[in-house]
Design an enzyme around this catalytic site. Sequence first.
Site, PDB file in Angstrom:
ATOM      1  N   PRO A  35      97.526 -69.752  -1.693  1.00  0.00           N
ATOM      2  CA  PRO A  35      95.895 -69.181  -1.918  1.00  0.00           C
ATOM      3  C   PRO A  35      94.840 -70.334  -2.211  1.00  0.00           C
ATOM      4  O   PRO A  35      93.713 -70.199  -1.790  1.00  0.00           O
ATOM      5  CB  PRO A  35      95.971 -68.068  -2.419  1.00  0.00           C
ATOM      6  CG  PRO A  35      96.968 -68.254  -3.686  1.00  0.00           C
ATOM      7  CD  PRO A  35      98.097 -69.085  -3.125  1.00  0.00           C
ATOM      8  N   GLN A  36      95.279 -71.186  -2.740  1.00  0.00           N
ATOM      9  CA  GLN A  36      94.366 -72.173  -3.354  1.00  0.00           C
ATOM     10  C   GLN A  36      93.263 -72.990  -2.444  1.00  0.00           C
ATOM     11  O   GLN A  36      92.401 -73.042  -2.508  1.00  0.00           O
ATOM     12  CB  GLN A  36      95.021 -73.183  -4.387  1.00  0.00           C
ATOM     13  CG  GLN A  36      95.296 -72.786  -5.769  1.00  0.00           C
ATOM     14  CD  GLN A  36      96.794 -72.338  -5.675  1.00  0.00           C
ATOM     15  OE1 GLN A  36      97.262 -72.295  -4.461  1.00  0.00           O
ATOM     16  NE2 GLN A  36      97.435 -71.874  -6.784  1.00  0.00           N
ATOM     17  N   CYS A  61      94.971 -82.353  -3.797  1.00  0.00           N
ATOM     18  CA  CYS A  61      96.065 -83.296  -3.942  1.00  0.00           C
ATOM     19  C   CYS A  61      96.928 -83.485  -3.008  1.00  0.00           C
ATOM     20  O   CYS A  61      97.814 -84.417  -2.931  1.00  0.00           O
ATOM     21  CB  CYS A  61      96.893 -82.864  -5.431  1.00  0.00           C
ATOM     22  SG  CYS A  61      96.973 -81.086  -5.542  1.00  0.00           S
ATOM     23  N   GLY A 111     112.505 -74.926 -21.572  1.00  0.00           N
ATOM     24  CA  GLY A 111     112.580 -75.721 -19.974  1.00  0.00           C
ATOM     25  C   GLY A 111     111.152 -75.505 -19.413  1.00  0.00           C
ATOM     26  O   GLY A 111     110.620 -74.213 -19.453  1.00  0.00           O
TER      27      GLY A 111
END
Lengths: 422, 271
Positions: free
Chosen positions: A115-116, A50, A191
Amino acid sequence: MNIILIGMNHKTAPLEIRERLSLSCGDDVNHLAEIMNIPEIKEGLYLATCNRVEVLANATDGEGAVARLRDFIFHHGNLSAEEMSKCLYLHHDHEAVRHLFRVAASIDSMVMGEPQILGQIKDAFRTAVEHNATGVILNKILHQSFRVAKRVRSETGIANNAVSVSFAAVELAKKIFGVIEGRNVLLIGAGEMSELAAKHLISRRVGKMFIANRTYARAVKMAEDFHGTAIEFDMLPERLHEVDIVITSTGAPGYVLTPPMIEAAIRRRKNRLLFLIDIAVPRDIDPAVGEIDNVYLYNIDDLQDIVDSNLKSRKREAEKAETIIDEEITKYLEWYSALEVVPTIISLREKMEGIIRGEIAKSSAWMENLTEDERRNIEIMANSIINKVLHDPITGLKEESKDNSALPYIAAIRRLFGLDDK
Amino acid sequence: MDIIFFRLALAVYLLSALGYLGSLYTRRVLVARVSTWILFSAFAFHTLFFAMRCIKTGQNPVVSFHEMLSFFAWAMAGIYLAFQLKTKTRVLGAFVSPVSFLLMIAASKDMAGYVSIPAALQSNLVAVHVILAVTGEALFALATCAGAMYLIQEGLLKNKKVSSFSKVLPSLTDLDRINHICLMLGFSLLTLGILVGSIWARSVWGSLWQWDPKQTWTLAAWFAYAVLLHQRLAMGWKGHKAALFTLLAFAVLLISLVLTSLLFVTAHRFI
């Protein structure tokens, strides 16, 4: 070397453009096929997340490949070339390798140290390998980038401190309670951020989960989601002593928790520690509560301050990471420069001659009985055996090198004869 | 021969103290992990020293003031190492190992020679009395280290200075638990030690209690700890108050341990 890296990331391209590109990027495999259809490209890797879209390629003709890769991106971004070029970056050779290393080490990430990205690169690499899009060079670069990422993680503190508000809260809870496992949690109000914090806590196997909300039905609904117990809002003071961690995020204009309520709860808890997290704006917990012994109160600004200072320390650690990357680039260049025919032939011969010398030295005990001539003859014979054995591989290498396709053979010989082991 | 092990232990205590302080400075747990093993070897050398002294002289190795200091260092290190097995409180070593080292320095002043023990002290009761009392006091010292660390960590968390320093310190709950356990054990041992001592005193001095300055101050410290334990067990004191009071009680104990030997004329001083 003709390595090209072209792409855009969160720093160079606004979200709309990245979106447009990754919307059409649902299917990585087709894109990879499209890239591999470019005749100048021998090896390719397509990475889309992304925050970035990047193509790494090993090409025969750098300029031709870059032009076609640009077309590929313009076409999918559905934008004018002018608009797109502003967002694109292009790196060649060792700068391209450096860029990939920095991405893999998560220095180039939006949240530095997350870390992704490494997993995403590994996925992209797997796809490329499955479709035979990689060869000697890209395999080496990618494997080395995984090692860079591992080194940076273990040798620097880049991933050490929490950089999100909810993780910062979890880390604080650990500093207070040691283990979070088995601690009871109370969630007041709903929330996004408080629910995220609750989820992080649940993943650490907290004890009971209580949920209170002005609208009781809402509390019951949330209690179902979190496998917790709903509490009526008015009953809060009665139940406070049962919990160790409280997260508040109501829209209430005044204070929901006041010093007398907390003092009473602490008394009933026999002074066991209480951790209060106030994520609401305006605040839900009277700041005076923080003065009470054995109570730890953090509001959203406190947590944000921790996150900011952690981000700063990650930036400091990133400088150490750059040094590691420099080292790895040097190693890569050494490996690459060895990937030529002549040095490989030389080291192949050296290796064989070394073996002969070693064996003769080992046999020196019984060879002493021989005459000088006999000994020389043995050495000559050993050398000619080696020459015969090496003749075909060396001729083959020289032939392959004429049309630039010797790389896989060189790499194979270096690997099989252990020429890179020191 | 045995003195070599004492000096070795002294040097290795210093090494582990430097290691632990280094781990605090660099904020690296690995350094502390190595230091734990170094401390363990110092403890092993020190144990060998005591064993060899015992075998060589055939008598209680803890009689003189300096021997008491050395035994104190040994007990503290040993108790900490035992805790290390069970809890995640490695950084506590950064407090324990320097104290052990300093005690060893103080002890080394008068360690080379052998002291001949007066006949009155050659009773097994004396050995038991000294070992119980000093081990109890070492536990209190450890409780104090944990209490001091608690106050530091608490100050950091209360004032929202969550630095990397607070990260290397153990959690509040762990520190409070160590403080609690050390207090309970230490109090039991010190009580037994005092009882054994007064039984021996009766056989030598004819009465159980002399109101000697050393005895009086020890009793004061004993009362301070008794109050603290009562507050903890019955009143539910935890955390801040308990940690602070531990420090106060230890100050009284220090007077009884060190100052009475230096400032007062005491019948409790034999060699």
